[in-house]
Write a protein that holds these residues in place. Structure first.
Motif, short mmCIF file in Angstrom:
data_model
loop_
_atom_site.label_atom_id
_atom_site.label_comp_id
_atom_site.label_asym_id
_atom_site.label_seq_id
_atom_site.Cartn_x
_atom_site.Cartn_y
_atom_site.Cartn_z
N TYR A 2 42.12 24.86 31.10
CA TYR A 2 42.45 26.38 31.70
C TYR A 2 43.75 25.92 32.65
O TYR A 2 43.81 24.76 33.13
N THR A 3 44.63 26.96 32.76
CA THR A 3 45.70 26.78 33.77
C THR A 3 45.66 27.97 34.70
O THR A 3 45.23 28.96 34.52
N THR A 4 46.23 27.54 35.82
CA THR A 4 46.08 28.45 37.10
C THR A 4 47.46 28.31 37.82
O THR A 4 48.16 27.24 37.41
N ASP A 5 47.75 29.09 38.56
CA ASP A 5 49.10 29.25 39.22
C ASP A 5 48.61 28.75 40.68
O ASP A 5 47.78 29.16 41.53
N SER A 8 48.75 31.28 43.28
CA SER A 8 48.16 32.53 43.11
C SER A 8 49.28 33.74 42.93
O SER A 8 48.95 34.96 43.54
N TYR A 11 48.65 36.45 37.38
CA TYR A 11 47.34 36.84 37.21
C TYR A 11 47.06 37.06 35.84
O TYR A 11 47.74 37.32 34.98
N ALA A 12 45.70 36.89 35.32
CA ALA A 12 45.59 36.71 34.13
C ALA A 12 45.70 38.29 33.32
O ALA A 12 45.68 39.07 33.82
N PHE A 30 49.83 34.53 31.05
CA PHE A 30 50.17 34.99 32.67
C PHE A 30 51.04 35.96 32.77
O PHE A 30 52.02 35.85 31.90
#
Length: 471
Positions: A2-5, A8, A11-12, A30
């Motif tokens: 899974y990939t996140t910023d 923040s 946003y998905a 994203f």
């Protein structure tokens, strides 16, 4: 995976399947959605789904590239002008969403004189990276000052968003001041007509040349005085039978001015002394409103010999200044001591007079202001419904004055909230109301320069989640 910023800032995407599998480093799922992250860079971190804390893959992301400028507006600063003063105007561009970041072509300022089909131009210069504010400045053609006139000004600009040509026709009008007759050739008693300033036997006179254009007191002047240069010239006895009779070897001059409105003059104010004379000395004991110099150790002749220049400082108002021809002697030893203020000085008027006039005026520091968000982003993302702190935005102002000597002032003091002002002035620090309205709302703020001398409005978008769902 899974990939996140990391910051923040993404946003998905609501259209993506829940728990979508992301290609390492990929950001295809994203989106900023309806939220604003204009030209913000961030870092995407990819981990193994679960309790993994190691970012195995990093990649950069930049969201919402800047939009091209779509609109332009302009304000004229210098509403009156004399030759060869500088015309100054200020313009601002926005993109379609009201932001002041973004690409923009440079406009040009245009005008036409009455009876002349030629379109003249004044150059404009690039906008600030965050403010979207640029400046146009330059001189009008000399013919604009042949007579007093009102000259309409237009701004021509190509929209970076559409490529359309946009013209702000007659956004301002500048009043031009007619050049005095004497100014074409400068101070020259040999070229002056019908002057009775000396008798035929002693045709020597000193006179002052003052600025005919308005002298502006800069806002930074702590003593409320405007500075200008006074040049003193001399006409020798050009009808003398010999070169010795036409020359002046020794002279004494006295500058006279209103002592209640102008600062006293000292040797420190001198910017030029005729180098043909070895010795210059101050004449003492003249009292208030007078300053004198005597010179010797040299010789000159001519109808318009520059002798002395100095800087004067006077309060706002119209002031009469002249020169007294005190004493002089030629190379034959023939001397005179008229102690007379001849009609030999020039300023705002056409003719030579005993005391010429100069106009000193206060600068209107804020003719107009343009407001913008301090980071060029005219929106806030409000996530207080998700437990985040309330966002804020700072409004800044650029202003233009009516002085041809002053460039656009950047980030001038913004006025505090003032409900009694007309229009009411809002705080320059903006925090959206709580609770924020779901979706996208627009809040228009009216802010002003210090003292409320000029105001401008800025529309701020507040972007808040419409629904919050936990999964």
């Amino acid at each position: 995976l899974y990939t996140t910023d990391a910051n923040s800032r993404a946003y998905a995407n609501a259209s993506a399947a829940v728990r979508s599998t992301f290609t390492p480093g990929g950001a295809t799922a994203f989106s900023v959605g309806s939220f604003g992250e204009l030209r913000r860079a961030s870092s995407l971190q990819t981990r193994v789904l679960g309790g993994d804390v190691t970012a195995w893959y990093l990649s950069s992301a930049t969201y919402s590239p800047t939009l091209p400028a779509a609109t332009v507006r302009a304000i004229l600063g210098t509403t009156s002008l004399a030759y060869p003063q500088t015309l100054r105007a200020m313009y601002q561009v926005h993109d379609a969403e009201g932001n002041t970041q973004g690409g923009a072509s440079t406009p040009q300022l245009t005008y036409q004189l009455d009876g002349d089909a030629t379109v003249q131009t004044v150059p404009c210069y690039a906008v600030g990276a965050l403010s979207g504010v640029g400046e146009c400045y330059g001189s009008l053609v000399p013919a604009a000052f042949d007579s007093a006139a009102s000259v309409p000004l237009s701004l021509e600009w190509t929209s970076a968003a559409t490529g359309d040509q946009i013209a702000l026709a007659s956004f301002g009008t500048v009043a031009t001041q007619r050049r005095p007759t004497w100014s074409a050739g400068g101070w020259d008693l040999g070229d002056a007509d019908a002057l009775v300033y000396v008798d035929a036997g002693k045709a020597v006179a000193f006179g002052a040349e003052l600025p005919y254009e308005d002298v502006f007191i800069p806002p930074s002047a702590s003593n409320g005085r405007g500075a200008f240069e006074v040049s003193i010239h001399m006409k020798t006895h050009m009808d003398g039978a010999t070169e010795a009779a036409r020359q002046v070897d020794v002279g004494k001059i006295k500058l006279v001015f209103p002592a209640d409105a102008c600062d006293g003059v000292t040797d420190a104010a001198i910017t030029y002394k005729n180098p043909a004379f070895a010795t210059w000395e101050e004449v003492t004991g003249l009292g208030a409103g007078a300053y004198g110099q005597t010179f010797f150790g040299g010789k000159v002749s001519g109808a318009a010999v520059p002798m002395l220049s100095l800087t004067m400082r006077c309060a706002a108002g119209t002031h009469a200044i002249g020169v007294e021809t005190m004493e002089h002697a030629d190379s034959d030893g023939v001397s005179g001591a008229p102690n007379i203020e001849y009609a030999s000085s020039v300023g705002r008027g056409d003719t030579y007079v005993a005391r010429a006039e100069v106009l000193v005026k206060a600068t209107t520091q804020h003719v107009g202001v343009f407001a913008y968000a301090s980071d060029g982003r005219a929106y806030v993302n409000d996530f207080t419904s998700l437990g985040q702190p309330a966002p804020s935005l700072t409004v800044q102002l650029d202003s233009i004055s009516d002085s041809p000597d002053e460039s656009v002032h950047r980030n001038v003091g913004c006025a505090a909230a003032d409900a009694s002002a007309t229009p009411p002035l809002d705080s320059c620090a903006y925090t959206p109301p709580s609770p924020a309205e779901a979706g996208v709302a627009v809040d228009t703020r009216t802010v002003g320069s210090s003292g409320g001398a000029a105001t401008d409005a800025i529309a701020i978008e507040v972007r808040s989640p419409s629904t919050v769902t936990l999964t």
